[in-house]
Design a protein around this motif. Structure first.
Motif, PDB file in Angstrom:
ATOM      1  N   LEU A  48       0.825  -1.205   0.000  1.00 36.75           N
ATOM      2  CA  LEU A  48       0.000   0.000   0.000  1.00 36.75           C
ATOM      3  C   LEU A  48       0.864   1.262   0.000  1.00 36.75           C
ATOM      4  N   ASP A  49       1.988   1.235   0.709  1.00 41.13           N
ATOM      5  CA  ASP A  49       2.899   2.373   0.682  1.00 41.13           C
ATOM      6  C   ASP A  49       3.395   2.636  -0.732  1.00 41.13           C
ATOM      7  N   ARG A  50       3.803   1.595  -1.406  1.00 41.64           N
ATOM      8  CA  ARG A  50       4.291   1.748  -2.779  1.00 41.64           C
ATOM      9  C   ARG A  50       3.175   2.244  -3.696  1.00 41.64           C
ATOM     10  N   GLN A  51       1.980   1.696  -3.500  1.00 44.38           N
ATOM     11  CA  GLN A  51       0.868   2.076  -4.364  1.00 44.38           C
ATOM     12  C   GLN A  51       0.462   3.529  -4.140  1.00 44.38           C
ATOM     13  N   ALA A  58       0.422   9.670 -10.474  1.00 48.53           N
ATOM     14  CA  ALA A  58      -0.597   9.671 -11.517  1.00 48.53           C
ATOM     15  C   ALA A  58      -1.711  10.681 -11.257  1.00 48.53           C
ATOM     16  N   GLY A  59      -1.603  11.435 -10.177  1.00 52.58           N
ATOM     17  CA  GLY A  59      -2.640  12.393  -9.837  1.00 52.58           C
ATOM     18  C   GLY A  59      -3.907  11.740  -9.325  1.00 52.58           C
ATOM     19  N   GLU A 344      -9.435   0.007  -9.594  1.00 55.98           N
ATOM     20  CA  GLU A 344     -10.862   0.245  -9.381  1.00 55.98           C
ATOM     21  C   GLU A 344     -11.088   1.358  -8.366  1.00 55.98           C
ATOM     22  N   ALA A 345     -10.264   1.404  -7.303  1.00 57.08           N
ATOM     23  CA  ALA A 345     -10.475   2.396  -6.236  1.00 57.08           C
ATOM     24  C   ALA A 345     -10.386   3.822  -6.765  1.00 57.08           C
ATOM     25  N   VAL A 346      -9.493   4.072  -7.713  1.00 57.60           N
ATOM     26  CA  VAL A 346      -9.324   5.443  -8.212  1.00 57.60           C
ATOM     27  C   VAL A 346     -10.495   5.900  -9.070  1.00 57.60           C
TER      28      VAL A 346
END
Length: 729
Positions: A48-51, A58-59, A344-346
């Motif tokens: 999650l940190d990396r993501q 990516a904004g 999907e979350a974004v």
């Protein structure tokens, strides 16, 4: 390549090559299955940190303060119960993930990615902030605070024992639960943290139950400022009343063992403990922070070589729980899964309008059991001879005391707290006899620390109490105001209304104490209170209003879960006369128990049409004196008592001045930042009436005969009114 990718590539390469850091063999009660679960939580935290960094580039994401290096806190979570309230350090993603594994039905990766994306579907904040938190997991949300959550953790821990003695209607915490509170080594130096440690130890030293586990995550640095080696241990290992434990947070087996011992001590002894967890910080403070700009590259690389995930792979292999190949597969699968979920979350919706953002500023109402007031027998027992005295008009301080007594008889979840509120009965006698009537469990004499007093109230409120903390003087609030601004008021906002801390904060304040105390005891600055979203600021001018408003304030806290500040004008506590000696113009009868002044209702004296004078507290008292002189000159005026200073009772004020030809605002707070600024804007925007203001000067208040020189006077109000009227006689 940034440091996060360097750490990632190092992990892949070193695990594949069997190049793992040395360390002690696994020892302790953590089972192989439990160890694998802790490792899975650590991998998810790292992924999650990396993501989060990829999303920011990516904004699509808006927060990059990570938990990498602190993954050992997953083992601490495994040593606790999911019903133990956890006030978390912002680097504790692994803790929350591990706790989610203890509760069926959780979708923790999805939930946290929604938070990274600021989606309105984020289950804790509704998209208002990236915060750790979950109602289901007993984790109230925290923002990026500097130890400001520690005082309320003390209060929450205290509330567990208090709830066993006086069960609140809305109590949540199990009787055998503990409170967990984590923070960084740099934050441990903050005055707020030091106050909380001292309060916990001070309470424990007196053998008062306080089941609280402090956890210091020591990575040796605060942004760029190093913590001196050995400082945390030297500072905390020998504190009286605070048991010290320490572990290597890079070793999940040792961490679980020591955390289990610490939790058992706290749960069994009902005493606070301090768990010192050694960690490392990977990547720097946040996404924009490059540690190599202020640390030697060799030192940064040495920290990265000490990656706790590498230590966990070694330990899992030594324990026979996972082979390095299996551990690497879990890590890679977790990274891939997080990437898929993030896609999907974004796409999920975000807040768009001011209304959306502000929807959770005001907490939801809650159902409460109906009450019919205290019985006649209970009142007779509590009041004794005061019942007879109620037949005669009394000063404000006494009427507030009686109102507090009736409220505490009616609502057993009310608890008073503050310096000198008990045995002494308050500096001005407002709380006298209450400790005799209700005992020290409900009228709590605290140590001298306003942050701790407010923190005690906030924490108890989260466990169903209706706290009524007292700040002895308004000037003393200013060193603790962030407990209201940054903690109490933000809790419903950042939890989407799921967490609340309703309470009524009583503050003795404002000016006009004759020659006493200077600016420490004569303080006319309320700007900070009016500037806090969601806070209600009430300010009575006489004893009957005070009693009726106090009843409404408790209702607002109890039923509507509001944060209320009740500002009591000290100079009017003993006031008896209005116009002349022994005219008894300012004493009042105690209002019947069912009489209240509803939130937002203003008071109006007179119906004159030539002038409306708008004021509050001491200003209202002085305006009444000026109004009599104006009447003697043939000027027909009305005097309006605001009563509610925030939010401004705009509609009620506009209705109150209707029919008047001019408006004079009398404001005892300062010209800059005072209440009059808002009133001038209101009457400019919503009326076409001529209006003017008389305010206090932009000055502190002097001691001695000049105590009132910088504030409005009855003569000054009269002169300003005559000027506004064009000198009319």
């Amino acid at each position: 390549m940034d440091r996060a990718e360097i750490v990632h590539e190092n992990f892949l390469r070193r695990v594949a090559a069997g190049d793992l850091p040395p360390g002690a063999a696994p020892v302790g009660p953590l089972s192989p299955t439990g160890a694998v679960s802790v490792f899975r939580s650590a991998c998810l935290s790292r992924a999650l940190d990396r993501q989060s960094r990829a999303m920011q580039k990516a904004g699509q994401g808006f927060y990059t303060i990570g938990s990498s290096g602190h993954e050992g806190l997953a083992a601490v979570a495994a040593a606790l119960r999911p019903t133990d309230t956890a006030f978390l350090h912002y680097r504790d993603a692994a803790f929350q993930i591990a706790r989610a594994a203890q509760v069926p039905g959780q979708s923790i990766a999805w939930d946290m990615l929604l938070s990274f994306a600021s989606s309105s579907e984020d289950p804790i904040s509704g998209g208002r902030h990236k915060v750790l938190g979950s109602k289901t997991l007993s984790i109230p949300p925290q923002t990026s605070t500097i130890a400001s959550h520690l005082p309320k953790a003390v209060g929450a821990a205290y509330s567990i024992g208090a709830a066993r003695r006086h069960r609140p209607e809305h109590q949540d915490l199990p009787d055998d639960s503990i409170v967990y509170c984590s923070f960084g080594d740099a934050s441990a130096n903050h005055s707020t943290a030091q106050g909380a440690f001292n309060t916990a130890a001070w309470t424990s030293y007196q053998s008062i139950p306080l089941p609280l586990l402090f956890v210091c995550e020591d990575n040796g640095i605060g942004i760029s400022t190093k913590t001196p080696k050995g400082w945390i241990a030297a500072n905390f290992a020998q504190r009286p009343g605070l048991k010290y434990f320490a572990c290597n947070g890079l070793d999940i087996f040792e961490t679980f063992r020591v955390a289990t011992e610490a939790a058992a001590y706290v749960r069994g002894r009902k005493k606070p403990a301090f768990l010192h967890v050694g960690t490392v910080r990977l990547y720097g403070h946040a996404g924009a922070d490059m540690p190599t700009t202020y640390m030697p590259r060799e030192e940064v690389e040495a920290e990265e070589a000490n990656d706790p995930l590498l230590h966990s792979v070694r330990l899992l292999g030594q324990a026979g729980a996972l082979t390095p190949v299996e551990a690497l597969a879990i890590y890679q699968d977790t990274c891939a899964r997080v990437s898929r979920i993030a896609e999907e979350a974004v796409t999920r919706p975000r807040l768009k309008t001011a209304r959306d953002v502000m929807e959770s500023l005001i907490p939801p109402k809650r159902a409460c059991k109906p009450t019919n007031g205290p019985s006649a027998e209970a009142r007779a027992s509590a009041f004794g001879g005061d019942l007879k005295a109620m037949e005669e008009p009394q000063i404000m301080s006494r009427l507030i005391n009686w109102a507090l007594t009736d409220l505490m008889l009616e609502h057993p979840e009310i608890a008073l707290m503050g310096e000198d509120v008990g045995r002494k009965g308050g500096v001005y006698g407002v709380t006298q006899k209450l400790i005799t009537r209700f005992g020290p469990d409900r009228v709590i004499d605290t140590l001298l620390d306003e942050q701790s007093i407010l923190g005690l109230g906030i924490g108890m409120a989260q466990n169903g109490f209706i706290p009524m903390p007292e700040i002895q003087f308004l000037a003393y609030l200013h060193n603790a105001e962030d407990q209201l601004r940054g903690e109490a008021a933000t809790l419903p906002f950042f939890s989407n209304g799921q967490y609340t801390n309703p309470m009524v904060v009583r503050i003795a304040g404002l000016g006009y104490q004759k020659g006493f105390g200077g600016h420490f005891h004569n303080d006319n600055s309320v700007a900070v209170l009016r500037d806090i979203p969601g806070l209600i600021l009430a300010c009575p001018s006489n004893g009957a209003d005070a009693a009726m408003m106090l009843r409404e304030c408790v209702r607002l806290a109890r039923e509507e879960q509001r944060l209320v500040v009740f500002l009591e004008p000290i100079a009017l506590y003993p006031m008896r006369d209005l116009h002349g000696e022994k005219d008894a113009g300012w004493i009042r009868l105690y209002p019947a128990g069912n009489e209240v002044i509803p939130f937002g209702e203003v008071g109006v004296h007179g119906d004159g049409t030539e002038l409306a004078i708008v004021s509050f507290a001491n200003g209202y008292y002085l305006s009444r004196q000026a109004e009599k002189r104006l009447a003697e000159k043939g000027v027909k005026a009305r005097v309006i008592d605001m009563r509610w200073l925030s939010p401004l009772p705009a509609d009620a004020l506009i209705a109150a001045v209707k029919g008047a030809k001019r408006i004079l605002i009398v404001d005892e707070t300062r010209r800059t930042g005072g209440v009059a600024e808002a009133l001038m804007a209101l009457f400019t925007e919503r009326t076409d009436l001529p209006h003017a203001r008389i305010t206090a000067k932009d000055s502190f208040i002097a001691t001695g005969p000049a105590y009132a020189a910088t504030m409005p006077s009855a003569d000054g109000i009269y002169d300003a009114a005559m000027t506004l009227l064009g000198g009319k006689a």
